[in-house]
Write a protein that holds these residues in place. Structure first.
Motif, PDB file in Angstrom:
ATOM      1  N   ILE A 186       0.862  -1.175   0.000  1.00  0.00           N
ATOM      2  CA  ILE A 186       0.000   0.000   0.000  1.00  0.00           C
ATOM      3  C   ILE A 186       0.901   1.229   0.000  1.00  0.00           C
ATOM      4  O   ILE A 186       1.676   1.446   0.929  1.00  0.00           O
ATOM      5  N   MET A 187       0.810   2.009  -1.030  1.00  0.00           N
ATOM      6  CA  MET A 187       1.697   3.163  -1.174  1.00  0.00           C
ATOM      7  C   MET A 187       1.300   4.289  -0.212  1.00  0.00           C
ATOM      8  O   MET A 187       2.155   4.940   0.382  1.00  0.00           O
ATOM      9  N   ALA A 188       0.008   4.536  -0.082  1.00  0.00           N
ATOM     10  CA  ALA A 188      -0.501   5.569   0.822  1.00  0.00           C
ATOM     11  C   ALA A 188      -1.946   5.253   1.152  1.00  0.00           C
ATOM     12  O   ALA A 188      -2.642   4.578   0.379  1.00  0.00           O
ATOM     13  N   LYS A 189      -2.412   5.768   2.291  1.00  0.00           N
ATOM     14  CA  LYS A 189      -3.756   5.456   2.751  1.00  0.00           C
ATOM     15  C   LYS A 189      -4.303   6.606   3.581  1.00  0.00           C
ATOM     16  O   LYS A 189      -3.562   7.263   4.318  1.00  0.00           O
ATOM     17  N   SER A 190      -5.606   6.813   3.469  1.00  0.00           N
ATOM     18  CA  SER A 190      -6.269   7.846   4.258  1.00  0.00           C
ATOM     19  C   SER A 190      -6.358   7.433   5.718  1.00  0.00           C
ATOM     20  O   SER A 190      -6.525   6.250   6.033  1.00  0.00           O
ATOM     21  N   GLY A 191      -6.256   8.414   6.580  1.00  0.00           N
ATOM     22  CA  GLY A 191      -6.475   8.174   8.005  1.00  0.00           C
ATOM     23  C   GLY A 191      -7.893   8.472   8.429  1.00  0.00           C
ATOM     24  O   GLY A 191      -8.184   8.557   9.623  1.00  0.00           O
ATOM     25  N   GLY A 192      -8.785   8.621   7.454  1.00  0.00           N
ATOM     26  CA  GLY A 192     -10.180   8.891   7.759  1.00  0.00           C
ATOM     27  C   GLY A 192     -10.635  10.290   7.386  1.00  0.00           C
ATOM     28  O   GLY A 192     -11.833  10.572   7.384  1.00  0.00           O
ATOM     29  N   GLU A 193      -9.673  11.169   7.044  1.00  0.00           N
ATOM     30  CA  GLU A 193     -10.008  12.553   6.766  1.00  0.00           C
ATOM     31  C   GLU A 193      -9.933  12.894   5.276  1.00  0.00           C
ATOM     32  O   GLU A 193     -10.170  14.036   4.886  1.00  0.00           O
ATOM     33  N   MET A 194      -9.637  11.910   4.435  1.00  0.00           N
ATOM     34  CA  MET A 194      -9.346  12.206   3.032  1.00  0.00           C
ATOM     35  C   MET A 194     -10.164  11.368   2.066  1.00  0.00           C
ATOM     36  O   MET A 194      -9.673  10.916   1.032  1.00  0.00           O
ATOM     37  N   GLY A 195     -11.425  11.171   2.366  1.00  0.00           N
ATOM     38  CA  GLY A 195     -12.312  10.529   1.423  1.00  0.00           C
ATOM     39  C   GLY A 195     -12.343   9.020   1.530  1.00  0.00           C
ATOM     40  O   GLY A 195     -11.426   8.394   2.068  1.00  0.00           O
ATOM     41  N   ASN A 196     -13.428   8.430   1.001  1.00  0.00           N
ATOM     42  CA  ASN A 196     -13.635   6.987   1.175  1.00  0.00           C
ATOM     43  C   ASN A 196     -13.192   6.149  -0.011  1.00  0.00           C
ATOM     44  O   ASN A 196     -13.278   4.922   0.026  1.00  0.00           O
ATOM     45  N   ASN A 197     -12.701   6.790  -1.072  1.00  0.00           N
ATOM     46  CA  ASN A 197     -12.123   6.042  -2.193  1.00  0.00           C
ATOM     47  C   ASN A 197     -11.200   6.981  -2.941  1.00  0.00           C
ATOM     48  O   ASN A 197     -11.522   8.151  -3.132  1.00  0.00           O
ATOM     49  N   TRP A 198     -10.032   6.469  -3.327  1.00  0.00           N
ATOM     50  CA  TRP A 198      -9.075   7.292  -4.064  1.00  0.00           C
ATOM     51  C   TRP A 198      -9.041   6.856  -5.517  1.00  0.00           C
ATOM     52  O   TRP A 198      -8.826   5.677  -5.822  1.00  0.00           O
ATOM     53  N   GLU A 199      -9.234   7.816  -6.413  1.00  0.00           N
ATOM     54  CA  GLU A 199      -9.248   7.548  -7.847  1.00  0.00           C
ATOM     55  C   GLU A 199      -8.056   8.217  -8.536  1.00  0.00           C
ATOM     56  O   GLU A 199      -7.452   9.153  -8.021  1.00  0.00           O
ATOM     57  N   CYS A 200      -7.763   7.736  -9.734  1.00  0.00           N
ATOM     58  CA  CYS A 200      -6.838   8.372 -10.672  1.00  0.00           C
ATOM     59  C   CYS A 200      -5.519   8.791 -10.037  1.00  0.00           C
ATOM     60  O   CYS A 200      -5.110   9.952 -10.113  1.00  0.00           O
ATOM     61  N   PRO A 201      -4.794   7.850  -9.394  1.00  0.00           N
ATOM     62  CA  PRO A 201      -3.508   8.211  -8.806  1.00  0.00           C
ATOM     63  C   PRO A 201      -2.447   8.451  -9.874  1.00  0.00           C
ATOM     64  O   PRO A 201      -2.518   7.916 -10.987  1.00  0.00           O
ATOM     65  N   ASP A 202      -1.452   9.252  -9.516  1.00  0.00           N
ATOM     66  CA  ASP A 202      -0.326   9.552 -10.394  1.00  0.00           C
ATOM     67  C   ASP A 202       0.888   9.799  -9.507  1.00  0.00           C
ATOM     68  O   ASP A 202       0.799  10.563  -8.539  1.00  0.00           O
ATOM     69  N   PHE A 203       1.993   9.150  -9.816  1.00  0.00           N
ATOM     70  CA  PHE A 203       3.230   9.352  -9.058  1.00  0.00           C
ATOM     71  C   PHE A 203       4.293   9.921  -9.982  1.00  0.00           C
ATOM     72  O   PHE A 203       4.462   9.461 -11.110  1.00  0.00           O
ATOM     73  N   PHE A 204       5.034  10.934  -9.495  1.00  0.00           N
ATOM     74  CA  PHE A 204       6.119  11.513 -10.286  1.00  0.00           C
ATOM     75  C   PHE A 204       7.028  12.316  -9.358  1.00  0.00           C
ATOM     76  O   PHE A 204       6.706  12.566  -8.188  1.00  0.00           O
ATOM     77  N   SER A 205       8.164  12.704  -9.895  1.00  0.00           N
ATOM     78  CA  SER A 205       9.129  13.513  -9.160  1.00  0.00           C
ATOM     79  C   SER A 205       9.382  14.802  -9.917  1.00  0.00           C
ATOM     80  O   SER A 205       9.406  14.826 -11.154  1.00  0.00           O
ATOM     81  N   ILE A 206       9.581  15.872  -9.163  1.00  0.00           N
ATOM     82  CA  ILE A 206      10.036  17.149  -9.709  1.00  0.00           C
ATOM     83  C   ILE A 206      11.286  17.517  -8.928  1.00  0.00           C
ATOM     84  O   ILE A 206      11.220  17.807  -7.730  1.00  0.00           O
ATOM     85  N   GLY A 207      12.428  17.456  -9.591  1.00  0.00           N
ATOM     86  CA  GLY A 207      13.681  17.651  -8.880  1.00  0.00           C
ATOM     87  C   GLY A 207      13.872  16.551  -7.856  1.00  0.00           C
ATOM     88  O   GLY A 207      13.758  15.362  -8.162  1.00  0.00           O
ATOM     89  N   GLU A 208      14.131  16.936  -6.617  1.00  0.00           N
ATOM     90  CA  GLU A 208      14.366  15.982  -5.544  1.00  0.00           C
ATOM     91  C   GLU A 208      13.104  15.622  -4.774  1.00  0.00           C
ATOM     92  O   GLU A 208      13.168  14.856  -3.813  1.00  0.00           O
ATOM     93  N   THR A 209      11.963  16.173  -5.175  1.00  0.00           N
ATOM     94  CA  THR A 209      10.719  15.959  -4.431  1.00  0.00           C
ATOM     95  C   THR A 209       9.821  14.986  -5.163  1.00  0.00           C
ATOM     96  O   THR A 209       9.609  15.103  -6.372  1.00  0.00           O
ATOM     97  N   ASP A 210       9.288  14.009  -4.437  1.00  0.00           N
ATOM     98  CA  ASP A 210       8.324  13.056  -4.985  1.00  0.00           C
ATOM     99  C   ASP A 210       6.912  13.572  -4.731  1.00  0.00           C
ATOM    100  O   ASP A 210       6.620  14.162  -3.676  1.00  0.00           O
ATOM    101  N   PHE A 211       6.044  13.304  -5.701  1.00  0.00           N
ATOM    102  CA  PHE A 211       4.656  13.749  -5.597  1.00  0.00           C
ATOM    103  C   PHE A 211       3.721  12.574  -5.864  1.00  0.00           C
ATOM    104  O   PHE A 211       3.973  11.751  -6.739  1.00  0.00           O
ATOM    105  N   LEU A 212       2.638  12.533  -5.120  1.00  0.00           N
ATOM    106  CA  LEU A 212       1.556  11.583  -5.330  1.00  0.00           C
ATOM    107  C   LEU A 212       0.286  12.400  -5.516  1.00  0.00           C
ATOM    108  O   LEU A 212      -0.145  13.111  -4.606  1.00  0.00           O
ATOM    109  N   MET A 213      -0.282  12.342  -6.698  1.00  0.00           N
ATOM    110  CA  MET A 213      -1.474  13.115  -7.048  1.00  0.00           C
ATOM    111  C   MET A 213      -2.642  12.151  -7.204  1.00  0.00           C
ATOM    112  O   MET A 213      -2.500  11.093  -7.820  1.00  0.00           O
ATOM    113  N   PHE A 214      -3.795  12.494  -6.657  1.00  0.00           N
ATOM    114  CA  PHE A 214      -4.959  11.606  -6.773  1.00  0.00           C
ATOM    115  C   PHE A 214      -6.226  12.381  -6.480  1.00  0.00           C
ATOM    116  O   PHE A 214      -6.190  13.542  -6.044  1.00  0.00           O
ATOM    117  N   SER A 215      -7.366  11.719  -6.719  1.00  0.00           N
ATOM    118  CA  SER A 215      -8.678  12.338  -6.546  1.00  0.00           C
ATOM    119  C   SER A 215      -9.481  11.566  -5.502  1.00  0.00           C
ATOM    120  O   SER A 215     -10.036  10.507  -5.792  1.00  0.00           O
TER     121      SER A 215
END
Length: 456
Positions: free
Chosen positions: A178-207
């Motif tokens: 499991i790459m990431a998971k809600s602790g109860g405050e971020m919705g009941n289903n995660w859609e359309c994830p995207d992982f990428f890096s910009i420079g030295e920072t990693d980003f996880l984008m999702f809906s």
């Protein structure tokens, strides 16, 4: 926009053989959601697009209910699509279904054949505790000679999560964790994830779906955000140091990014929102559009979004004014329904100031800044026949100034605040005669500069 019918999530956004390819969720027969196909368009500059034939259509045992969202990657010169096959299993299509991940491949980037070994990730590979139904939207990427894919899901207990798989060849996949998971405050289903890096920072984008509001943020039924942090390749976990909305407006969902040949991280989103009125369905036979492509950058540790530079090549007739004293409302001597506008306000002692766009016949879309609160607002309650509402976001002035870059189209508005520190997107449906522009100020302020280009 699609040629006809329904459009939602961007899919398979990728540069390939000199073109940008953009696929999208599409029902080509009616302007309503139906069994999903993959529409397909290509562009050399991200602005002017050419339609290609439908890339995917449902019909196999593993995608009979639709070819749902996914992504694209080049391998050995061929273009691979990875998508979710949706199958309805009972009388209630909103509850009775299952989903798997599948491949299609093309040697020319136009005509695709589905892989004979589909599905490549199926029900046996869903980990214990994860939803056996909500298992969709694969975004594939390559890192250090291996392929990875992130998949949207939930734990069946009301918490969204993202699952991570690895492969050497795109066909045989192993669950990593499991790459990431809600602790109860971020919705009941995660859609359309995207992982990428910009420079030295990693980003996880999702809906996240049905994410509760947090102050002025996440006011829509479903939201889109990015986490920033560090990805541990060995454990597969994403260690977040914070998250923020991708867009503060009404209509931005399911974005997908790509890294282009110039090294830019470009994001494009669906410019609509589920369970929201879409007036074009009646009489116009289309629904759904994409946002302008936005470059996502990190500047001084801060994430910013900027429209891709290519849009400037479409600037037409220019209007400009400078150093205009404001108190009350001032009509600007230019108008239109498709233009780019840059404005810099010097706030002075005004309590509230801003712009009114697409003005006429009692209609107006209001962009305003409240200086006592430090809050910018987008008000579309009088924007025409579409849905109304107000969205607000806190953003500080810079040396007493507010910078706006606004893109207005016949049925949309995209507002970039303070050089892209935040963005607000909205669909608006004013009458064809509502073309006016006005500046206003409650108290004394100055419009230091305003430049407007018609977009052709």
């Amino acid at each position: 926009m699609g040629e006809f019918g329904w459009m939602n999530d961007p899919n398979g956004f990728v540069p390939y053989r000199g073109n940008y390819h953009l696929f999208y969720q599409h029902y080509p027969y009616l302007p309503t959601w139906g069994p999903m196909h993959w529409g397909h368009a290509v562009s050399r500059d991200l602005i002017k697009w050419t339609y290609l034939p439908i890339a995917l259509a449902p019909g196999e045992s593993y995608d009979s209910g639709g070819c749902f969202s996914g992504s694209a990657i080049e391998k050995d010169g061929a273009l691979y699509l990875m998508y979710t096959g949706h199958v309805v299993t009972g009388p209630d299509s909103s509850k009775d279904y299952w989903q798997t991940q599948n491949l299609a491949v093309s040697e020319d980037g136009v005509f695709f054949r589905k892989y004979e070994g589909n599905p490549v990730i199926g029900l046996p590979q869903i980990p214990a505790g994860a939803s056996l139904k909500d298992f969709r939207d694969p975004k594939v990427f390559e890192r250090d000679g291996s392929y990875y894919v992130v998949i949207g899901s939930n734990d069946g207990q009301g918490n969204g999560q993202i699952l991570l798989y690895r492969s050497a060849d795109l066909t045989d996949w192993t669950f990593i964790g499991i790459m990431a998971k809600s602790g109860g405050e971020m919705g009941n289903n995660w859609e359309c994830p995207d992982f990428f890096s910009i420079g030295e920072t990693d980003f996880l984008m999702f809906s996240p779906q049905r994410m509760p509001p947090q102050g002025r943020d996440y006011g829509n039924l479903h939201s889109t955000l990015y986490m920033r942090g560090r990805w541990d390749e060995r454990s597969g976990e994403f260690h977040s140091v914070g998250y923020a909305p991708m867009d503060q407006g009404f209509d931005f969902y399911a974005p997908q990014s790509t890294l282009d040949e110039r090294g830019r991280r470009i994001v494009i989103g669906w410019m609509d929102m589920w369970e929201s009125e879409m007036p074009t369905q009646q009489g116009h036979q289309w629904a759904g559009a994409m946002t302008l492509p936005r470059e996502m950058i990190v500047l001084g540790g801060q994430v910013r979004f900027r429209p891709v530079a290519e849009i400037e090549n479409y600037r037409g007739e220019r209007f400009e004014l400078r150093d205009l004293a404001l108190e009350g409302e001032t009509i600007v001597e230019t108008a239109g329904d498709s233009y780019e506008l840059e404005a810099v306000f010097d706030a002075g002692d005004a309590a509230r100031f801003g712009l009114k766009l697409r003005v006429g016949g009692g209609e107006e879309t209001v962009l305003s800044y409240s200086q006592p609160e430090g809050v910018f607002a987008l008000d579309r309650n009088r924007s025409g026949i579409g849905p109304g509402g107000v969205r607000e976001t806190a953003i500080p002035l810079r040396d007493g100034k507010l910078m706006l870059r606004v893109f207005v189209d016949r049925s949309s508005l995209e507002v970039f605040l303070q050089d892209g520190e935040k963005v607000m997107t909205a669909r608006i449906y004013p009458g064809s005669g509502s073309l006016g522009i006005a500046a206003f100020s409650d108290g004394k302020s100055r419009l230091a500069s305003l430049r407007k280009w018609d977009i052709h």
